[in-house]
Design an enzyme around this catalytic site. Structure first.
Site, short mmCIF file in Angstrom:
data_model
loop_
_atom_site.label_atom_id
_atom_site.label_comp_id
_atom_site.label_asym_id
_atom_site.label_seq_id
_atom_site.Cartn_x
_atom_site.Cartn_y
_atom_site.Cartn_z
N GLU A 59 0.80 -1.23 0.00
CA GLU A 59 0.00 0.00 0.00
C GLU A 59 0.84 1.28 0.00
O GLU A 59 0.71 2.12 0.90
CB GLU A 59 -0.97 -0.02 1.19
CG GLU A 59 -1.91 -1.23 1.15
CD GLU A 59 -2.83 -1.32 2.36
OE1 GLU A 59 -2.77 -0.43 3.23
OE2 GLU A 59 -3.59 -2.30 2.43
N ASN A 99 1.93 -4.58 -3.42
CA ASN A 99 0.53 -4.95 -3.18
C ASN A 99 -0.26 -3.71 -2.78
O ASN A 99 0.20 -2.92 -1.95
CB ASN A 99 0.50 -6.00 -2.05
CG ASN A 99 -0.86 -6.60 -1.81
OD1 ASN A 99 -1.49 -7.12 -2.72
ND2 ASN A 99 -1.30 -6.58 -0.56
N HIS A 158 -10.56 -5.82 -2.50
CA HIS A 158 -11.60 -5.68 -1.48
C HIS A 158 -12.72 -4.87 -2.14
O HIS A 158 -12.62 -3.65 -2.29
CB HIS A 158 -11.08 -4.95 -0.24
CG HIS A 158 -10.02 -5.69 0.50
ND1 HIS A 158 -10.24 -6.91 1.09
CD2 HIS A 158 -8.71 -5.38 0.72
CE1 HIS A 158 -9.13 -7.32 1.69
NE2 HIS A 158 -8.19 -6.41 1.47
N GLU A 216 -6.26 -10.42 -1.91
CA GLU A 216 -7.04 -10.26 -0.67
C GLU A 216 -8.53 -10.19 -0.98
O GLU A 216 -9.26 -9.36 -0.43
CB GLU A 216 -6.58 -9.00 0.08
CG GLU A 216 -5.11 -8.98 0.41
CD GLU A 216 -4.67 -7.78 1.24
OE1 GLU A 216 -5.55 -7.13 1.85
OE2 GLU A 216 -3.46 -7.50 1.29
N ASP A 252 -12.34 -10.18 -1.19
CA ASP A 252 -13.64 -10.33 -0.54
C ASP A 252 -14.58 -9.30 -1.15
O ASP A 252 -14.14 -8.30 -1.72
CB ASP A 252 -13.59 -10.23 1.00
CG ASP A 252 -12.90 -8.97 1.52
OD1 ASP A 252 -12.94 -7.92 0.83
OD2 ASP A 252 -12.32 -9.02 2.61
#
Length: 338
Positions: free
Chosen positions: A152, A193, A229, A257, A259
């Protein structure tokens, strides 16, 4: 309610009861389908039984136990117990492990954030941390997979995030960390990432430009991790093209990641849309040869981070809190099978 929905979900080539997510991913030419996990969850016997189902999961990512606060709580004093436990869990059944992460602006011990270090000292600290962390796990993982070396680095407007690293070192912390990781484990794939780079936009453009610059400068960089996400009904229309844009830079792409959250309570309509959204994401990865795999940010709503972070939202995972498969599971099956 979920069980009542299943009969009306679109028919698939692979029967729902027999479908296995990693099996299908590997049949589609991918390295793995996996999930994040965290140490407290490993005390839950039914959870662990599914976690080590390698037909669904061939890869694990430690959610927290390899981060800086967990691994170097005091300067020069490293502790690997938490990460070692998850690696050992993976080794039991031959799962891959994704290292997560070396340098991030969060979950830092106060000695890093408040140390008042100058550029040279902090550069040495970053180098030592990355080298020691990555080096510790060299050869311990059944097949060296990847490290999220930088996590990030960008704000949503495409500028570099203000952090103790950027504020002290500018962007030099990035090549320093990547070179240290490469020296520590030459076989590991090294990633940057980030979130909100799923679709086209200024943040994705900033990541593209960073990867280009690193490659021009001869800095080792092997992949871009797209966290993914997402919110139900809001998969970017440019998602697949954006995967290709990154892959066209000559690096791997991984969905790291995944979801897809919704505003609670869940409804049949929301669950159906979530199923479609998971299918869209997986189908995009399948169709882009440079997309090597997909990792869920845990597989069950019971241990999802979403409710604790986004008030009034949840139900983001393919299994519910009772470990029952939701329609989202079949959306993943459809994505790999279409």
């Amino acid at each position: 309610m979920t069980r009542l929905l299943l009969p009306v979900i679109s028919l698939l080539v692979v029967p729902f009861a027999a479908a296995q997510l990693n099996t299908l991913a590997q049949q589609a030419g991918k390295k793995y389908f996996g999930t994040a996990t965290d140490n407290p969850e490993l005390t839950n016997t039914p959870y662990v039984a599914q976690l080590q189902n390698t037909q669904d999961f061939h890869q694990l990512t430690p959610t927290n136990s390899m981060k800086w606060d967990a691994t170097e709580p005091s300067r020069g004093q490293f502790t690997f117990a938490g990460g070692d436990t998850i690696v050992a869990q993976a080794q039991k059944v031959g799962q891959l492990v994704r290292g997560h992460n070396c340098v991030w602006h969060q979950q830092l011990p106060s000695w890093v954030t408040s140390g008042g270090f100058n550029n040279a000292t902090l550069a040495s600290i970053v180098q030592t941390h990355c080298s020691t962390l990555v080096g510790h796990y060299k050869g311990q993982i059944p097949c060296s997979l990847a490290w999220d070396v930088i996590n990030e680095p960008f704000n949503d407007d495409g500028t570099f995030r203000q952090s103790v690293f950027f504020n002290t070192m500018g962007t030099s912390f990035i090549p320093i960390a990547l070179r240290a990781a490469r020296a520590a484990d030459p076989s590991a794939k090294l990633y940057i990432n980030d979130f909100n780079i799923e679709g086209s936009g200024v943040k994705s453009t900033a990541m593209v430009n960073l990867i280009k610059q690193l490659k021009t400068d001869g800095v080792p960089i092997d992949g871009v991790g797209i966290q993914t996400h997402l919110i139900v009904g809001e998969v970017p229309s440019t998602f697949k093209q954006n995967l290709q844009n990154f892959a066209s830079l000559g690096v791997e792409v991984a969905i790291t990641e995944l979801d897809i959250r919704m505003t609670l309570p869940s409804t049949p309509a929301l669950l159906a849309q979530q199923q479609q959204d998971y299918q869209t994401v997986i189908s995009a990865c399948k169709e882009i040869s440079g997309c090597v795999g997909v990792t869920l940010w845990d597989w069950t709503d019971k241990f999802s981070w979403v409710p604790g972070t986004f008030a009034g939202q949840g139900a983001a995972c393919p299994w519910d809190e009772n470990f029952v498969k939701k329609p989202a599971y079949q959306g993943i099956v459809a994505g790999w099978s279409s």
